[in-house]
Design an enzyme around this catalytic site. Structure first.
Site, PDB file in Angstrom:
ATOM      1  N   GLU A 124     115.075  -8.016 -68.260  1.00 40.45           N
ATOM      2  CA  GLU A 124     115.989  -7.429 -69.249  1.00 40.45           C
ATOM      3  C   GLU A 124     115.506  -7.619 -70.687  1.00 40.45           C
ATOM      4  O   GLU A 124     115.823  -6.815 -71.563  1.00 40.45           O
ATOM      5  CB  GLU A 124     117.404  -8.002 -69.087  1.00 40.45           C
ATOM      6  CG  GLU A 124     118.129  -7.515 -67.837  1.00 40.45           C
ATOM      7  CD  GLU A 124     117.853  -8.367 -66.605  1.00 40.45           C
ATOM      8  OE1 GLU A 124     116.969  -9.264 -66.672  1.00 40.45           O
ATOM      9  OE2 GLU A 124     118.523  -8.144 -65.573  1.00 40.45           O
ATOM     10  N   PHE A 159     131.676 -14.983 -60.343  1.00 34.31           N
ATOM     11  CA  PHE A 159     130.242 -14.851 -60.075  1.00 34.31           C
ATOM     12  C   PHE A 159     129.594 -13.963 -61.142  1.00 34.31           C
ATOM     13  O   PHE A 159     130.087 -12.871 -61.399  1.00 34.31           O
ATOM     14  CB  PHE A 159     130.038 -14.265 -58.671  1.00 34.31           C
ATOM     15  CG  PHE A 159     128.587 -14.002 -58.360  1.00 34.31           C
ATOM     16  CD1 PHE A 159     127.671 -15.054 -58.296  1.00 34.31           C
ATOM     17  CD2 PHE A 159     128.126 -12.702 -58.140  1.00 34.31           C
ATOM     18  CE1 PHE A 159     126.332 -14.815 -58.010  1.00 34.31           C
ATOM     19  CE2 PHE A 159     126.787 -12.459 -57.855  1.00 34.31           C
ATOM     20  CZ  PHE A 159     125.895 -13.518 -57.787  1.00 34.31           C
ATOM     21  N   GLN A 160     128.540 -14.431 -61.725  1.00 35.47           N
ATOM     22  CA  GLN A 160     127.784 -13.727 -62.774  1.00 35.47           C
ATOM     23  C   GLN A 160     128.648 -13.363 -63.978  1.00 35.47           C
ATOM     24  O   GLN A 160     128.490 -12.304 -64.574  1.00 35.47           O
ATOM     25  CB  GLN A 160     127.079 -12.487 -62.208  1.00 35.47           C
ATOM     26  CG  GLN A 160     126.002 -12.881 -61.205  1.00 35.47           C
ATOM     27  CD  GLN A 160     125.037 -11.766 -60.857  1.00 35.47           C
ATOM     28  OE1 GLN A 160     125.433 -10.608 -60.799  1.00 35.47           O
ATOM     29  NE2 GLN A 160     123.796 -12.122 -60.608  1.00 35.47           N
ATOM     30  N   LYS A 199     133.581  -4.162 -64.633  1.00 34.02           N
ATOM     31  CA  LYS A 199     133.325  -3.293 -63.486  1.00 34.02           C
ATOM     32  C   LYS A 199     134.521  -2.397 -63.184  1.00 34.02           C
ATOM     33  O   LYS A 199     134.350  -1.216 -62.853  1.00 34.02           O
ATOM     34  CB  LYS A 199     132.989  -4.187 -62.287  1.00 34.02           C
ATOM     35  CG  LYS A 199     132.442  -3.451 -61.081  1.00 34.02           C
ATOM     36  CD  LYS A 199     131.983  -4.453 -60.032  1.00 34.02           C
ATOM     37  CE  LYS A 199     131.821  -3.807 -58.672  1.00 34.02           C
ATOM     38  NZ  LYS A 199     130.599  -3.038 -58.519  1.00 34.02           N
ATOM     39  N   MET A 258      98.139 -19.461 -83.789  1.00 28.47           N
ATOM     40  CA  MET A 258      98.802 -19.736 -85.061  1.00 28.47           C
ATOM     41  C   MET A 258      99.310 -21.178 -85.123  1.00 28.47           C
ATOM     42  O   MET A 258      99.255 -21.816 -86.178  1.00 28.47           O
ATOM     43  CB  MET A 258      99.955 -18.750 -85.283  1.00 28.47           C
ATOM     44  CG  MET A 258     100.558 -18.848 -86.668  1.00 28.47           C
ATOM     45  SD  MET A 258      99.326 -18.616 -87.953  1.00 28.47           S
ATOM     46  CE  MET A 258      99.597 -16.901 -88.368  1.00 28.47           C
TER      47      MET A 258
HETATM   48  C1  LIG Z   1     109.176 -16.841 -78.014  1.00 28.21           C
HETATM   49  C2  LIG Z   1     108.373 -17.663 -78.972  1.00 28.21           C
HETATM   50  N1  LIG Z   1     108.040 -18.922 -78.637  1.00 28.21           N
HETATM   51  C3  LIG Z   1     107.293 -19.662 -79.491  1.00 28.21           C
HETATM   52  C4  LIG Z   1     106.905 -19.162 -80.701  1.00 28.21           C
HETATM   53  C5  LIG Z   1     106.112 -20.033 -81.667  1.00 28.21           C
HETATM   54  N2  LIG Z   1     104.783 -19.447 -81.904  1.00 28.21           N
HETATM   55  C6  LIG Z   1     104.501 -18.708 -82.984  1.00 28.21           C
HETATM   56  S1  LIG Z   1     102.927 -18.142 -82.998  1.00 28.21           S
HETATM   57  C7  LIG Z   1     102.587 -18.927 -81.564  1.00 28.21           C
HETATM   58  C8  LIG Z   1     101.215 -18.839 -80.954  1.00 28.21           C
HETATM   59  C9  LIG Z   1     100.915 -17.490 -80.429  1.00 28.21           C
HETATM   60  O1  LIG Z   1      99.754 -17.565 -79.662  1.00 28.21           O
HETATM   61  P1  LIG Z   1      99.025 -16.289 -79.141  1.00 28.21           P
HETATM   62  O2  LIG Z   1      99.985 -15.333 -78.571  1.00 28.21           O
HETATM   63  O3  LIG Z   1      97.909 -16.677 -78.267  1.00 28.21           O
HETATM   64  O4  LIG Z   1      98.526 -15.595 -80.467  1.00 28.21           O
HETATM   65  P2  LIG Z   1      97.466 -16.053 -81.571  1.00 28.21           P
HETATM   66  O5  LIG Z   1      98.210 -16.809 -82.619  1.00 28.21           O
HETATM   67  O6  LIG Z   1      96.420 -16.872 -80.895  1.00 28.21           O
HETATM   68  O7  LIG Z   1      96.959 -14.742 -82.075  1.00 28.21           O
HETATM   69  C10 LIG Z   1     103.697 -19.615 -81.086  1.00 28.21           C
HETATM   70  C11 LIG Z   1     103.710 -20.428 -79.868  1.00 28.21           C
HETATM   71  C12 LIG Z   1     107.308 -17.849 -81.002  1.00 28.21           C
HETATM   72  N3  LIG Z   1     107.011 -17.270 -82.164  1.00 28.21           N
HETATM   73  N4  LIG Z   1     108.012 -17.109 -80.116  1.00 28.21           N
END
Ligand SMILES: Cc1ncc(C[n+]2csc(CCOP(=O)(O)OP(=O)(O)O)c2C)c(N)n1
Length: 563
Positions: free
Chosen positions: A50, A112-113, A162, A477
Site C-alpha cells: 500500500e 478485526f482489521q 463496509k 548520505m
Molecule cells: C524511510 C527512511 N528511512 C531512513 C532514512 C534516513 N536516510 C536518509 S538518506 C539515507 C541513506 C540512503 O542510502 P541510499 O539509498 O543507498 O542512497 P545514497 O545516499 O547512498 O545515495 C538514510 C538511511 C530516510 N530518509 N527514509
C-alpha cells in the site's frame, strides 16, 4: 436511481475525471472491488504494497497536476499508507486516499482489521473524513477532491465503512461546494502587491527564490518574465527545481544545505528576496539567525500560516503565485516600463556571475566512476526531456545538482519528508500519467530496497520505467555524516549484503544491466533507455564520494564545505 455506496463512489470518481486508481484489495473494500469491473474508464493498478499505492498516486499527481487517487483496505492496508500520506502532505501534493473501514456497528469494538485511520492521519492530512452515512458519501467525495486540489493542495483521506459501501441510496453528485470555514485566497491584496513592487523598485541586489508553489500554480512563465525583464538572479529549493530553466544565465542553482556556492552567497548578500511558493524549510535556511541578514523578504504564498512561520517577512503577499507575480509585474511595468534594469543591477549580476565562475558545481575526476558523472550523462542522453524521480540520500542531491531541470513537473522527489522508497512507485505513477515519456528513477542501493516489490507492478503493467542505481554499497548520505561529523564511525551504514540487482530485475521479468566502468555508461544507458521494458541499471560508483557543497546542520549558509 438507487445505487450501492460502492457504485456511488466509483460514479463520483468518474465525475472527478479519475482515470487511474492505485490500490490493493482486502475484506473492507471488497464491495468496491466487486463493482470496479463495471467501470471500464477507471484503470486500476494493483500495487504490491500500500505504501507503493500512495507514492504512485503522488507521482501521478506531481507529473500531471491532477489529483492522485488510491484505494486500500482497513487496518494494515490503511496504516501502510501513512508514510505516503505524510510524504504528500509535506510537499503539498493533491491526493485522495480511500480506505475501507470495518462496518459502522463494529467501530470502536477492536474489530478485526480495525484501526482509527482518521485519528492516525489527522496530523498529516489536509483533512479527513469517516463516512458513516451512505447519503453523505457523494458530497464527501466532492469535498475531498475540492480540498485536495484547492488552495494549498494536500492529501485528503476518506474512510468508508463496509456497510456504507453496500447500503443503497439515490445518487446525485453536488455541482457546487460550500464550506463556510474554508475559503482560500487566490487573488492577492492590491496593497500587498504595491508594497512588494516598491521594494523591488528600490532593490540593488534582488534575488528571486522559487519553491514548489510556483510549480503547483503553473507560474513558471510569470516567474521567468519577472526575472528576465527585471534582470534578477534566481535560486530554488529542491521542490522548485524545474520552475525556472537551469540553463538560463540568471539561474544560480539550489540554495541551502546542498545548494551551490553562488546561490548561498547570493541569499546571504541580497537586499531584497522575492520568495514565491516556498516555505523556508530548515534545509533551505540553515542557521535561522544568519539567514539572508541584509534582505527585506517578500513572501508570496497561498497559505497565510506559512508566512512568518520560520523567517521574518517584510512584505507578505497571500495568494496564488501566478496571480501575485503577474500583479507585481504589472505595477512595476506601469511605473518603470522603460527603466534599464540591466544597468541598475549590473554590479550585482557581475558579482553573482563571479561567485558562480569561481566555485561552480564540480567533483574530483580521478578515473573512478563518479555518481555525479552518471547523473550528468543521464541529462545529456535525455536532453532534460525525461521525468526524473529520485529516492532519498546522496542520489537525490546529486540529481538535484547535476541534472539540469528545464521544465516544471520533471523532478518528482520527496522533499519535505525525505522518504526512502519513494522513487520507484512515484515513477510508476508518472509513467501511468505519461506512457510515452521516458521516466527514470535515480536511486540509491539502500532506498531501492524499500519498495523494490513495485518492480512487479511496473513489469505487469508494461511500464518501461528505468531505475538507475547509484550503487555505492553504503547508506551513502548517512555514511557521509558519519565521515564528516562522527569520526568515520560507519555504524550500520555499510550495505555489504546486497541482492544481485541484475538478477532481481530478471526475477521480476525486467531487464537488468550492470555498469562497472565509465566507458560502459553511455552504451548501457542508451540500450536501457531505448528498451520497451522496465529496466534496472546497477551502476557501481565510487564508494565514498560525498555531496558538496555542504552546509553543516546548524551552520549559516556562508559556512559551506566545498569540494
Ligand atoms: C524511510 C527512511 N528511512 C531512513 C532514512 C534516513 N536516510 C536518509 S538518506 C539515507 C541513506 C540512503 O542510502 P541510499 O539509498 O543507498 O542512497 P545514497 O545516499 O547512498 O545515495 C538514510 C538511511 C530516510 N530518509 N527514509
Amino acid at each position: 436511481m438507487e445505487m450501492t455506496g460502492a457504485r456511488i463512489l466509483l460514479e463520483c470518481l468518474k465525475k472527478e475525471g479519475v482515470d487511474v486508481l492505485f490500490g490493493y484489495p482486502g475484506g473492507a473494500v471488497i464491495d468496491i472491488y466487486d463493482e470496479l469491473p463495471r467501470h471500464e474508464n477507471i484503470r486500476h493498478v494493483l500495487v504490491r504494497h500500500e505504501q507503493g499505492a500512495v507514492h504512485a498516486a503522488d507521482g501521478y499527481a506531481r507529473a500531471s497536476g491532477k489529483v492522485g487517487v488510491c484505494l486500500v483496505t482497513s487496518g494494515p492496508g490503511a496504516t501502510n499508507t501513512v508514510t505516503g500520506i505524510a510524504t504528500a502532505y509535506c510537499d503539498s501534493i493533491p491526493l485522495v486516499v480511500l480506505t475501507g473501514q470495518v462496518p459502522t456497528p463494529l467501530i470502536g469494538n477492536d474489530a478485526f482489521q480495525e484501526v482509527d485511520i482518521v485519528g492516525i492521519t489527522r496530523p498529516c492530512t489536509k483533512h479527513n473524513y469517516l463516512v458513516k452515512d451512505v447519503n453523505k458519501l457523494a458530497s464527501t467525495i466532492k469535498e475531498a477532491f475540492y480540498l485536495a486540489r484547492s488552495g494549498r493542495p494536500g492529501p485528503v483521506l476518506v474512510d468508508i465503512p463496509k456497510d456504507v459501501q453496500n447500503r443503497l441510496c439515490e445518487f446525485s453528485y453536488p455541482e457546487d461546494i460550500k464550506m463556510r470555514s474554508y475559503n482560500p485566497t487566490y487573488k492577492p491584496n492590491l496593497n500587498q502587491l504595491r508594497r512588494a513592487a516598491e521594494h523591488i523598485l528600490l532593490a540593488r541586489k534582488p534575488l528571486m527564490f522559487v519553491g514548489g508553489g510556483v510549480i503547483t500554480s503553473n507560474a513558471s512563465a510569470e516567474l521567468g518574465e519577472m526575472a528576465r525583464s527585471l534582470r534578477m538572479p534566481v535560486v530554488g529549493s529542491l521542490m522548485g527545481l524545474g520552475a525556472f530553466p537551469c540553463d538560463d544565465p540568471l539561474w544560480l542553482g539550489m540554495l541551502g544545505m546542498h545548494g551551490t556556492y553562488a546561490a548561498n552567497k547570493a541569499v546571504s548578500n541580497a537586499d531584497v528576496i522575492i520568495a514565491a511558493g516556498a516555505r523556508f524549510d530548515d534545509r533551505v535556511t540553515g542557521k535561522l539567525s544568519s539567514f539572508a541578514p541584509g534582505a527585506k523578504i517578500i513572501h508570496i504564498d497561498i497559505d497565510p500560516t506559512s508566512i512568518r512561520k520560520n523567517v521574518e517577512v517584510h512584505v507578505p503577499v497571500v495568494g496564488d503565485c501566478k496571480q501575485a507575480l503577474a500583479g507585481i509585474q504589472e505595477i512595476v511595468n506601469a511605473r518603470f516600463a522603460e527603466k534599464d534594469w540591466a544597468g541598475v543591477h549590473a554590479e550585482w549580476i557581475a558579482q553573482v556571475d563571479e561567485w558562480r565562475a569561481t566555485q561552480p558545481l564540480t567533483y574530483i575526476k580521478n578515473g573512478t566512476l563518479k555518481p555525479q558523472k552518471v547523473v550528468e550523462t543521464i541529462f545529456e542522453l535525455t536532453g532534460g526531456e525525461a521525468i526524473i524521480t529520485t529516492e532519498v540520500g546522496q542520489n537525490q542531491m546529486w540529481t538535484a545538482q547535476f541534472y539540469k531541470f528545464r521544465k516544471p513537473r520533471t523532478l518528482l522527489t520527496s522533499g519535505g519528508l525525505g522518504t526512502m522508497g519513494y522513487g520507484l512507485p512515484a515513477a510508476i505513477g508518472a509513467q501511468m500519467a505519461f506512457p510515452d515519456k521516458l521516466v527514470i528513477d535515480i536511486a540509491g542501493d539502500g532506498s531501492i530496497q524499500m519498495n523494490s516489490q513495485e518492480l512487479m507492478t511496473a513489469v505487469c503493467n508494461n511500464l518501461p520505467v528505468k531505475i538507475v542505481i547509484l550503487n555505492n554499497g553504503y547508506l551513502g548520505m548517512v555514511r557521509q555524516w558519519q565521515e564528516l561529523f562522527y569520526k568515520r564511525n560507519y555504524c550500520n551504514t555499510c550495505m555489504d549484503a546486497q541482492p544481485d540487482f541484475v538478477k532481481l530485475a530478471e526475477a521480476y521479468g525486467a531487464l537488468g544491466f550492470r555498469v562497472t566502468e565509465e566507458a560502459q555508461l553511455v552504451p548501457v544507458l542508451q540500450q536501457a533507455f531505448a528498451a520497451p521494458n522496465t529496466c534496472i541499471i546497477d551502476v557501481q560508483v565510487a564508494r565514498e564520494e560525498n555531496v558538496y557543497p555542504m552546509v553543516p546542520a546548524g551552520a549559516s549558509l556562508e559556512e559551506m564545505l566545498l569540494v
